[in-house]
Write an enzyme that holds these catalytic residues in place. Structure first.
Site, PDB file in Angstrom:
ATOM      1  N   CYS A  98       0.850  -1.206   0.000  1.00  0.00           N
ATOM      2  CA  CYS A  98       0.000   0.000   0.000  1.00  0.00           C
ATOM      3  C   CYS A  98       0.882   1.250   0.000  1.00  0.00           C
ATOM      4  O   CYS A  98       1.505   1.575   1.023  1.00  0.00           O
ATOM      5  CB  CYS A  98      -0.918  -0.011   1.224  1.00  0.00           C
ATOM      6  SG  CYS A  98      -1.913   1.488   1.350  1.00  0.00           S
ATOM      7  N   CYS A 124      -0.342   4.153   2.275  1.00  0.00           N
ATOM      8  CA  CYS A 124      -0.181   3.858   3.715  1.00  0.00           C
ATOM      9  C   CYS A 124       1.284   4.012   4.120  1.00  0.00           C
ATOM     10  O   CYS A 124       1.595   4.612   5.148  1.00  0.00           O
ATOM     11  CB  CYS A 124      -0.598   2.426   4.041  1.00  0.00           C
ATOM     12  SG  CYS A 124      -2.117   1.876   3.287  1.00  0.00           S
ATOM     13  N   ASP A 125       2.196   3.426   3.340  1.00  0.00           N
ATOM     14  CA  ASP A 125       3.579   3.290   3.787  1.00  0.00           C
ATOM     15  C   ASP A 125       4.595   4.154   3.045  1.00  0.00           C
ATOM     16  O   ASP A 125       5.728   4.297   3.514  1.00  0.00           O
ATOM     17  CB  ASP A 125       4.010   1.813   3.684  1.00  0.00           C
ATOM     18  CG  ASP A 125       3.144   0.922   4.561  1.00  0.00           C
ATOM     19  OD1 ASP A 125       2.734   1.390   5.635  1.00  0.00           O
ATOM     20  OD2 ASP A 125       2.860  -0.218   4.173  1.00  0.00           O
TER      21      ASP A 125
END
Ligand code: NAP
Length: 313
Positions: free
Chosen positions: A135, A138-139
């Protein structure tokens, strides 16, 4: 308060499920939308949604989903956050066992989407969360200014490489074939970005590191040459696997996707499939929403007929 019987239960709260719940509730069906995860599905990972007609300039995936959710609830659809354990058809009704108890319905929509595939190489599982990620939104911010390897050659890999290039010093897109699978428009977009390099005919054989990702072992599958390339993170976007474990009774294609007709009807009457879990040629937010709208329309027709038949008995 949640009831124990609904006209229409939608399993999966991505774009397909949210649209179906909205259309179902708006048409007068008592509608429950169930998901075990955060509402929104894959759309939550979209940094900028630039190809959904009517949303211009582009919006964030999270904003898009929040609007969809509010709209769905405004028509009276109920939302339940729990895991569905099984779905069975008994005497013309569907029995849905969940971690929060049993709920029944006249009709059900499977909109459970698809899960990301893995590379299945040494180091991938061990370093997941320590530099290996699935992701980008997200990261990605953890690797600001770093060197990021992206695996895959489809729309997801290219879109996510594009997003990551805004954070990283450099992005290396590693693709196993000599040409990308992604749509031409997306390919052209990444070609213009100076800090994205595409390595064709190359496979990642191993991800190295102990506490965090340190390097990848690359193999050129034409020459057989192997090289170790230092990097800070590896983002994997190599396709999806449909989530169909709840509905073993339904027909699937060779890729495991649920087969429906153009009305989103499966071979079992009263149960529909929509979105990425369905066998179809083009998986996009807009096609997921379209599937959801058609499925809800069919469910409305099915439930109305069922109720009329019951009245006449
Ligand atoms: P995809 O289209 O199935 O592409 C998967 C890519 O990963 C392919 O390039 C494939 O290589 C590669 N791959 C598969 N297994 C691999 C392995 N073991 N090792 C190395 N590479 C591997 O999947 P996706 O990109 O996740 O897209 C899924 C669906 O969502 C598609 O229908 C796509 O159109 C849609 N989508 C659309 C957008 C958008 O419109 N903005 C954004 C994201 C996703 P090969 O090419 O050699 O098979």
């Amino acid at each position: 308060m949640q009831k124990d019987f609904y006209d229409f239960i939608v399993v999966g709260a991505g774009a397909a499920g949210l649209t179906a719940a909205q259309y179902g509730a708006r048409s007068g069906l008592s509608t429950l939308l169930i998901d075990c995860a955060e509402t929104g599905g894959q759309a939550l990972n979209i940094f900028t949604l630039e190809n959904f007609p009517g949303f211009f300039p582009a919006v964030k995936g999270t904003t898009f989903i929040q609007n969809m959710l509010s709209q769905t609830q405004s028509f009276g659809a109920e939302i339940l956050n729990t895991k569905v354990l099984s779905i069975d058809k008994v005497k013309g009704k569907f029995i849905i066992e969940t971690e929060k108890g049993r709920i029944s319905a006249y009709s059900v929509l499977i909109a459970t989407g698809a899960a990301h595939k893995t590379l299945n190489i040494p180091g991938e599982r061990e370093l997941c969360g320590r530099g290996v990620s699935y992701c980008a939104t997200c990261d990605g911010p953890f690797f600001r200014g770093g060197k990021i390897v992206v695996a895959g050659g489809g729309d997801s890999a290219c879109e996510e490489a594009f997003y990551l290039s805004s954070l990283a010093d450099s992005v290396i897109l590693v693709h196993r074939r000599g040409e990308l699978r992604a749509q031409k428009a997306i390919q052209q977009k990444i070609q213009k970005v100076k800090n994205i390099t595409v390595l064709y005919n190359t496979e990642i054989e191993k991800i190295n590191g102990s506490e965090k990702v340190r390097s990848v072992l690359l193999k050129n599958n034409l020459s057989g040459e192997k090289t170790e390339m230092p990097c800070d993170a590896v983002f994997v976007f190599v396709g999806m696997t449909p989530r169909t474990e709840l509905v073993s009774m339904l027909k699937k294609d060779e890729g495991g996707y649920l087969i429906t007709n153009y009305r989103m009807e499966t071979a079992v009457s009263g149960i529909y499939a929509a979105g990425d879990v369905r066998a179809k040629p083009f998986r996009q937010l807009i096609t997921a929403s379209s599937d959801g709208a058609i499925a809800a329309h069919q469910a409305h027709e099915y439930v109305t007929l069922l109720k009329a038949q019951k009245k006449n008995l």
